[in-house]
Design an enzyme around this catalytic site. Structure first.
Site, PDB file in Angstrom:
ATOM      1  N   HIS A 140       0.675  -1.124  -0.282  1.00  0.00           N
ATOM      2  CA  HIS A 140      -0.403   0.035  -0.177  1.00  0.00           C
ATOM      3  C   HIS A 140       1.128   1.493   0.098  1.00  0.00           C
ATOM      4  CE1 HIS A 140       0.891   0.013   4.271  1.00  0.00           C
ATOM      5  NE2 HIS A 140       0.297  -1.104   4.429  1.00  0.00           N
TER       6      HIS A 140
HETATM    7  P1  TYD Z   1      -1.602  -3.215   7.397  1.00  0.00           P
HETATM    8  O1  TYD Z   1      -1.542  -1.391   7.741  1.00  0.00           O
HETATM    9  O2  TYD Z   1      -3.389  -3.978   6.964  1.00  0.00           O
HETATM   10  O3  TYD Z   1      -1.124  -4.073   7.980  1.00  0.00           O
HETATM   11  P2  TYD Z   1      -0.376  -4.569   6.916  1.00  0.00           P
HETATM   12  O4  TYD Z   1      -0.132  -3.405   5.606  1.00  0.00           O
HETATM   13  O5  TYD Z   1       1.226  -4.088   7.666  1.00  0.00           O
HETATM   14  O6  TYD Z   1       0.034  -5.806   5.843  1.00  0.00           O
HETATM   15  O7  TYD Z   1      -2.983  -3.063   9.414  1.00  0.00           O
HETATM   16  C1  TYD Z   1      -3.025  -4.504   9.661  1.00  0.00           C
HETATM   17  C2  TYD Z   1      -4.689  -4.068  10.647  1.00  0.00           C
HETATM   18  O8  TYD Z   1      -3.838  -3.481  11.713  1.00  0.00           O
HETATM   19  C3  TYD Z   1      -5.498  -3.178   9.849  1.00  0.00           C
HETATM   20  O9  TYD Z   1      -6.582  -3.993  10.581  1.00  0.00           O
HETATM   21  C4  TYD Z   1      -5.693  -1.955  10.409  1.00  0.00           C
HETATM   22  C5  TYD Z   1      -4.516  -1.963  12.056  1.00  0.00           C
HETATM   23  N1  TYD Z   1      -2.889  -1.031  12.070  1.00  0.00           N
HETATM   24  C6  TYD Z   1      -3.529  -0.099  13.681  1.00  0.00           C
HETATM   25  O10 TYD Z   1      -5.456  -0.256  14.299  1.00  0.00           O
HETATM   26  N2  TYD Z   1      -3.185   0.956  14.414  1.00  0.00           N
HETATM   27  C7  TYD Z   1      -1.391   1.137  13.121  1.00  0.00           C
HETATM   28  O11 TYD Z   1      -0.962   1.802  13.423  1.00  0.00           O
HETATM   29  C8  TYD Z   1      -1.380   0.296  11.656  1.00  0.00           C
HETATM   30  C9  TYD Z   1      -0.078   0.259  11.433  1.00  0.00           C
HETATM   31  C10 TYD Z   1      -2.075  -0.540  11.672  1.00  0.00           C
END
Ligand code: TYD
Length: 136
Positions: free
Chosen positions: A53
């Site tokens: 992303h």
């Molecule tokens: P996501 O950004 O999808 O992780 P990655 O891209 O690394 O796989 O985040 C996973 C989940 O965690 C999503 O439901 C959002 C939540 N999240 C938070 O609540 N706070 C944060 O600071 C981050 C980075 C993610």
């Protein structure tokens, strides 16, 4: 294409003596922004990817404080890869950078600093949409 800030890696201060090692970093000096949020990524399976992303408002500073991982990011119309395998190396990623994290070692802990509170609406999760937005 608009002019965007450049990603960079930075070697952090580290002190090594017979007792071990200490690394420190300072806001607005090593990390080029004021941070509002810190999160860390761990227990990631070696064959899994995270990220995939871009963020419209968040800039990031990443340090792999244990083990190693690879970061692929898109800047200036091409993909670049950085291996983070030392706790005294930081990677700065400005906003609107597409990023993918992968090849996490079993003991990997990726520590991330960012300038924003979490907001799902600032995420671009589709690469085609990202290219349109970044080239606007
Ligand atoms: P996501 O950004 O999808 O992780 P990655 O891209 O690394 O796989 O985040 C996973 C989940 O965690 C999503 O439901 C959002 C939540 N999240 C938070 O609540 N706070 C944060 O600071 C981050 C980075 C993610």
């Amino acid at each position: 294409m608009k002019k965007y800030k450049k990603p960079f890696t930075k070697k952090l201060f580290s002190h090594n003596d017979l007792n071990g090692s200490l690394t420190s970093l300072e806001e607005l000096k090593d990390i080029p922004f004021r941070f509002k949020r810190i999160f860390f990524i761990y227990n990631t399976k070696n064959d899994k990817q995270r990220g995939n992303h871009a963020n419209r408002n968040s800039e990031f500073f990443l340090i792999c404080i244990s083990g190693s991982c690879k970061i692929k990011y898109y800047y200036n119309n091409s993909f670049n890869e950085v291996i983070l395998d030392n706790p005294n190396i930081g990677l700065y990623l400005p906003k609107l950078i597409w990023k993918e994290m992968y090849n996490f070692s079993k003991d990997s802990i990726l520590l991330v600093f960012t300038n924003t509170l979490y907001d799902d609406k600032e995420y671009i999760r589709n690469f085609e949409e990202y290219l349109i937005e970044v080239n606007r």
